[in-house]
Scaffold this motif. Structure first.
Motif, PDB file in Angstrom:
ATOM      1  N   GLY A 299       0.816  -1.217   0.000  1.00 38.62           N
ATOM      2  CA  GLY A 299       0.000   0.000   0.000  1.00 38.62           C
ATOM      3  C   GLY A 299       0.841   1.254   0.000  1.00 38.62           C
ATOM      4  N   ARG A 300       1.885   1.267   0.829  1.00 36.99           N
ATOM      5  CA  ARG A 300       2.760   2.436   0.864  1.00 36.99           C
ATOM      6  C   ARG A 300       3.527   2.580  -0.443  1.00 36.99           C
ATOM      7  NH1 ARG A 300       7.993   3.912   3.035  1.00 36.99           N
ATOM      8  NH2 ARG A 300       7.909   6.044   3.831  1.00 36.99           N
ATOM      9  N   GLY A 301       3.962   1.452  -1.012  1.00 35.51           N
ATOM     10  CA  GLY A 301       4.650   1.522  -2.291  1.00 35.51           C
ATOM     11  C   GLY A 301       3.751   2.063  -3.387  1.00 35.51           C
ATOM     12  N   ALA A 302       2.479   1.615  -3.384  1.00 37.38           N
ATOM     13  CA  ALA A 302       1.534   2.134  -4.380  1.00 37.38           C
ATOM     14  C   ALA A 302       1.300   3.620  -4.182  1.00 37.38           C
ATOM     15  CB  ALA A 302       0.212   1.366  -4.279  1.00 37.38           C
ATOM     16  N   GLN A 303       1.213   4.045  -2.919  1.00 35.11           N
ATOM     17  CA  GLN A 303       1.004   5.469  -2.637  1.00 35.11           C
ATOM     18  C   GLN A 303       2.185   6.305  -3.132  1.00 35.11           C
ATOM     19  OE1 GLN A 303      -1.861   6.335  -1.236  1.00 35.11           O
ATOM     20  NE2 GLN A 303      -1.491   8.526  -1.196  1.00 35.11           N
ATOM     21  N   LEU A 304       3.405   5.830  -2.863  1.00 40.92           N
ATOM     22  CA  LEU A 304       4.587   6.555  -3.332  1.00 40.92           C
ATOM     23  C   LEU A 304       4.667   6.561  -4.853  1.00 40.92           C
ATOM     24  CD1 LEU A 304       7.265   5.306  -0.771  1.00 40.92           C
ATOM     25  CD2 LEU A 304       6.090   7.512  -0.801  1.00 40.92           C
ATOM     26  N   LYS A 305       4.255   5.460  -5.471  1.00 41.95           N
ATOM     27  CA  LYS A 305       4.250   5.385  -6.934  1.00 41.95           C
ATOM     28  C   LYS A 305       3.263   6.394  -7.512  1.00 41.95           C
ATOM     29  CE  LYS A 305       5.498   3.208 -10.766  1.00 41.95           C
ATOM     30  NZ  LYS A 305       6.893   3.151 -11.235  1.00 41.95           N
ATOM     31  N   ILE A 306       2.098   6.486  -6.893  1.00 44.63           N
ATOM     32  CA  ILE A 306       1.098   7.455  -7.349  1.00 44.63           C
ATOM     33  C   ILE A 306       1.630   8.867  -7.207  1.00 44.63           C
ATOM     34  CG2 ILE A 306      -1.161   8.449  -6.784  1.00 44.63           C
ATOM     35  CD1 ILE A 306      -2.098   5.614  -6.124  1.00 44.63           C
TER      36      ILE A 306
ATOM     37  N   ALA B 119      -7.764   6.946  -4.291  1.00 42.04           N
ATOM     38  CA  ALA B 119      -7.747   5.606  -4.878  1.00 42.04           C
ATOM     39  C   ALA B 119      -6.677   4.741  -4.208  1.00 42.04           C
ATOM     40  CB  ALA B 119      -7.492   5.694  -6.376  1.00 42.04           C
ATOM     41  N   GLY B 120      -5.503   5.329  -3.946  1.00 40.87           N
ATOM     42  CA  GLY B 120      -4.452   4.592  -3.263  1.00 40.87           C
ATOM     43  C   GLY B 120      -4.851   4.183  -1.858  1.00 40.87           C
ATOM     44  N   ARG B 121      -5.514   5.094  -1.138  1.00 40.71           N
ATOM     45  CA  ARG B 121      -5.962   4.764   0.219  1.00 40.71           C
ATOM     46  C   ARG B 121      -7.016   3.659   0.196  1.00 40.71           C
ATOM     47  NH1 ARG B 121      -5.153  10.425   1.183  1.00 40.71           N
ATOM     48  NH2 ARG B 121      -7.265  10.901   0.478  1.00 40.71           N
ATOM     49  N   THR B 122      -7.928   3.715  -0.778  1.00 42.79           N
ATOM     50  CA  THR B 122      -8.954   2.672  -0.894  1.00 42.79           C
ATOM     51  C   THR B 122      -8.317   1.320  -1.162  1.00 42.79           C
ATOM     52  OG1 THR B 122     -10.522   4.304  -1.758  1.00 42.79           O
ATOM     53  CG2 THR B 122     -11.028   1.978  -2.125  1.00 42.79           C
ATOM     54  N   PHE B 123      -7.323   1.300  -2.038  1.00 43.89           N
ATOM     55  CA  PHE B 123      -6.602   0.068  -2.342  1.00 43.89           C
ATOM     56  C   PHE B 123      -5.936  -0.487  -1.078  1.00 43.89           C
ATOM     57  CE2 PHE B 123      -2.380  -1.679  -3.483  1.00 43.89           C
ATOM     58  CZ  PHE B 123      -2.793  -2.825  -4.141  1.00 43.89           C
ATOM     59  N   THR B 124      -5.330   0.399  -0.306  1.00 42.34           N
ATOM     60  CA  THR B 124      -4.656  -0.033   0.917  1.00 42.34           C
ATOM     61  C   THR B 124      -5.649  -0.583   1.928  1.00 42.34           C
ATOM     62  OG1 THR B 124      -2.954   1.650   0.560  1.00 42.34           O
ATOM     63  CG2 THR B 124      -3.120   0.716   2.773  1.00 42.34           C
ATOM     64  N   LEU B 125      -6.806   0.058   2.054  1.00 35.53           N
ATOM     65  CA  LEU B 125      -7.820  -0.406   3.009  1.00 35.53           C
ATOM     66  C   LEU B 125      -8.363  -1.779   2.614  1.00 35.53           C
ATOM     67  CD1 LEU B 125      -9.794   2.890   3.709  1.00 35.53           C
ATOM     68  CD2 LEU B 125      -8.268   1.674   5.268  1.00 35.53           C
ATOM     69  N   LEU B 126      -8.543  -2.001   1.306  1.00 35.78           N
ATOM     70  CA  LEU B 126      -9.018  -3.307   0.857  1.00 35.78           C
ATOM     71  C   LEU B 126      -8.013  -4.400   1.217  1.00 35.78           C
ATOM     72  CD1 LEU B 126     -10.518  -2.416  -2.643  1.00 35.78           C
ATOM     73  CD2 LEU B 126     -11.770  -3.116  -0.597  1.00 35.78           C
ATOM     74  N   LEU B 127      -6.748  -4.134   0.983  1.00 33.99           N
ATOM     75  CA  LEU B 127      -5.728  -5.108   1.337  1.00 33.99           C
ATOM     76  C   LEU B 127      -5.625  -5.278   2.850  1.00 33.99           C
ATOM     77  CD1 LEU B 127      -2.863  -4.234  -1.186  1.00 33.99           C
ATOM     78  CD2 LEU B 127      -4.499  -6.100  -1.301  1.00 33.99           C
ATOM     79  N   ALA B 128      -5.809  -4.171   3.584  1.00 31.15           N
ATOM     80  CA  ALA B 128      -5.753  -4.257   5.047  1.00 31.15           C
ATOM     81  C   ALA B 128      -6.867  -5.139   5.583  1.00 31.15           C
ATOM     82  CB  ALA B 128      -5.841  -2.862   5.658  1.00 31.15           C
ATOM     83  N   GLY B 129      -8.031  -5.137   4.916  1.00 30.00           N
ATOM     84  CA  GLY B 129      -9.123  -6.019   5.329  1.00 30.00           C
ATOM     85  C   GLY B 129      -8.730  -7.478   5.218  1.00 30.00           C
TER      86      GLY B 129
END
Length: 483
Positions: free
Chosen positions: A40-47, A353-363
Motif C-alpha cells: 500500500g505504501r509503495g503504491a502510494q509513493l508510486k502514485i 484511490a491509493g488509500r482505498t486500495f490499501t484499506l481493501l488489502l488491510a481487510g
C-alpha cells in the motif's frame, strides 16, 4: 513480572508442537500485515511520483518583472492600473453587468478583492537582485518546498593560449538539487559532489555535443581542462540535457558549481532561483506564498509592482506574445485557478484511490490476524484445561486471582510477540520478493514495523483475556481435585 515471563516461556517449551503451530498462524497474520502495508505504501509513493512527473511542481523566480502588457505571470493583471483581467470576471457577471452573488466562488471573491486593492502603478528600477537573503527565505520560511536551486550563467572569455576552437564559453552555475529537478542523465563520468559544490571546485559537466565541439578528436572528454579566470576547470562528467543541444552549438555551454560561476562572472547574485514543491496540488498556493513573502522582504509598498517574477511551469509554458492580448490576459489570469481545479483535484483523486486500495488489502490482512488470534485463544484454553491442578496449587499457596490472570496474559502476549517477530522477518522477505522478483512497488518504514509488533501484542492481550480470566476464577478446591 519477570517471574511470570519465565513461567510463560517454560509453559511454551513444554508444549513445543502446539506453540509452534500457534506461532505459525500468528506469523502468517503479521507477515500479511507487513506485506499489505508495504504494498500500500509503495503504491502510494508510486502514485505520488506519477503525479509529480505528470504535473508542474517547479516555480522559477526571476529578478525583474518583464511580462507582456497587462499580464501578470501569477494569474493576475498588474500593469494597466489595477484593472482586473476579463478572465477573472467571466464566472461572476450577471446580465445586469454587476458581480453575481457567489460567495462560494473563489475566483469571483478574488476578483472583488483586486477591485478594492490599491492600483499598482509604480515600479522599482533597477529591481532587487536575487541573493542569499531570497534563497534563505525560500528555504526556511515557505511551506511546501521540497528543494531549491539557484542558477547563474553568462559568457566568459577563455584565457590566452587555450588550444580550443572557441575563445568564449558560456558557464552555467547550478546547485546540487538542479540535476534532479530537470531530469539530467549522466552519460559518462560522475556528478559534481556536494563537497565540490560547497567549495566552488574547478570542475564541470559537458554535453556530448559540446564535447565533440571542443575536442572533436577525442572519444571521451573526461579529464580535459579549460582555463578561464586563471582557473583550470576539469571535465568530470558528460550529461544529457534535454533541449540544450541546439544552443550549445553556437556558444558552448558548460555546467559548473554555482559558486565557481559567480566568481568567474564577478557577482554574487542569482539569475533565477528554482523551487520544487512537495506536490503538484500545492504548487499554486506555494507560488502565491512566495510572492507575498518576497514583496515583504523587498519592502514593496502596496501601490508598487513586483520587482520579481514567480512563474509556475504551467504559466511559463504559455506564450505571452503572438496572440490576442485579451485572450492572453484571460488565459494567464485563470492559470492559478486551473492548476488548483485540475492538478490538485487529480492528485486528491489518485491519493484517495491509493488509500482505498490499501484499506481493501488491510481487510484481507485483518482476517489473517484474526485467524492467528483465534489460534492463540485456542492454545491458551487448552493450556488452562491441562494445567488446572497447577493453577489450584498456586492459588492454595496464596496466589490471587490477579496473579493467575497476569500469568496467562503474559504467556499469551509472549506467544503473540514471538509470532510477531517471525512474521516481521517473513513479511520483509515477502516485500523483497515482490519488489525485486515481481517488480511491484513496495516500501517499508520503521513505523510500520513497530505498528505490526504492537498489533501482535494487542492481539495477544485481546485473545488471551478470556482464557486468563477463566483460569483466574477457578475454584481452588475443584482445581486441586482435577487430574
Amino acid at each position: 513480572m519477570s517471574t511470570n515471563l519465565r513461567m510463560a516461556m517454560r509453559a511454551l517449551t513444554q508444549n513445543k508442537l502446539q506453540a509452534l503451530l500457534t506461532l505459525l498462524g500468528m506469523s502468517v497474520g503479521i507477515a500479511m500485515v507487513v506485506i499489505v502495508s508495504g504494498l500500500g505504501r509503495g503504491a502510494q509513493l508510486k502514485i505520488e511520483s506519477q503525479i509529480e512527473a505528470a504535473g508542474p511542481t517547479r516555480i522559477t523566480i526571476h529578478a525583474g518583472n518583464f511580462t507582456p502588457s497587462a499580464i501578470d505571470s501569477g494569474g493576475q493583471q498588474d500593469s494597466s492600473g489595477g484593472e482586473p483581467s476579463e478572465g477573472s470576471f467571466a464566472a461572476g457577471l450577471n446580465t445586469g453587468g454587476e458581480l453575481a452573488d457567489a460567495s462560494n466562488d473563489s475566483a469571483v471573491m478574488d476578483a472583488r478583492r483586486r477591485m478594492r486593492a490599491v492600483p499598482r502603478t509604480r515600479y522599482r528600477s533597477p529591481p532587487t537582485p536575487l541573493g542569499a537573503a531570497e534563497r534563505a527565505l525560500l528555504q526556511d520560511q515557505v511551506q511546501g518546498v521540497r528543494s531549491l536551486a539557484g542558477n547563474v550563467e553568462g559568457n566568459v572569455s577563455l584565457d590566452a593560449g587555450a588550444a580550443l576552437p572557441v575563445t568564449v564559453m558560456r558557464f552555467s552555475g547550478f546547485e546540487p538539487a538542479w540535476p534532479d529537478m530537470t531530469d539530467w542523465k549522466l552519460v559518462e563520468g560522475r556528478w559534481v559532489s556536494a563537497v565540490e559544490h560547497a567549495d566552488a571546485a574547478s570542475v564541470m559537466l559537458v554535453t556530448r555535443a559540446v564535447s565533440r565541439q571542443l575536442w572533436p578528436k577525442l572519444g571521451s572528454p573526461l579529464g580535459q581542462t579549460v582555463t578561464a579566470g586563471g582557473r583550470e576547470i576539469a571535465v568530470v562528467g558528460v550529461i544529457d540535457v534535454s533541449g540544450k543541444g541546439a544552443a550549445d552549438t553556437v556558444v558552448p555551454m558548460v555546467y559548473v558549481p554555482v559558486g565557481l560561476a559567480q566568481r568567474l562572472l564577478g557577482r554574487d547574485s542569482y539569475d533565477t532561483i528554482t523551487v520544487r514543491t512537495t506536490s503538484v496540488g500545492v504548487t499554486a498556493s506555494v507560488a502565491k506564498d512566495i510572492r507575498a513573502k518576497l514583496r515583504n522582504l523587498h519592502h514593496l509598498p502596496e501601490d508598487m509592482l513586483d520587482d520579481f517574477r514567480a512563474e509556475t511551469q504551467s504559466v511559463a509554458a504559455m506564450p505571452g506574445m503572438g496572440s490576442d492580448p485579451r485572450l492572453a490576459r484571460a488565459v494567464h489570469s485563470n492559470t492559478a485557478g486551473f492548476e488548483q481545479a485540475s492538478w490538485e483535484q487529480m492528485a486528491k483523486s489518485l491519493r484517495q484511490a491509493g488509500r482505498t486500495f490499501t484499506l481493501l488489502l488491510a481487510g484481507a490482512a485483518a482476517v489473517s490476524l484474526l485467524v492467528g488470534g483465534i489460534g492463540i485463544m485456542n492454545i491458551m484454553l487448552v493450556s488452562v484445561t491441562a494445567r488446572t491442578r497447577e493453577i489450584g496449587l498456586r492459588m492454595a499457596l496464596g496466589a490471587r486471582a490477579g496473579d493467575v490472570m497476569l500469568q496467562f496474559l503474559v504467556e499469551a502476549v509472549a506467544l503473540a510477540a514471538l509470532g510477531g517477530l517471525v512474521g516481521l522477518l517473513l513479511g520483509m522477505a515477502g516485500l523483497l520478493v515482490t519488489q525485486y522478483g515481481l517488480h511491484w512497488a513496495a516500501a517499508a518504514s520503521p513505523a510500520m514495523l513497530l505498528v505490526a509488533l504492537a498489533m501482535a501484542a494487542i492481539t495477544g492481550v485481546v485473545f488471551g483475556f478470556v482464557p486468563a480470566r477463566r483460569a483466574a476464577f477457578l475454584d481452588p478446591v475443584i482445581a486441586l481435585r482435577s487430574e
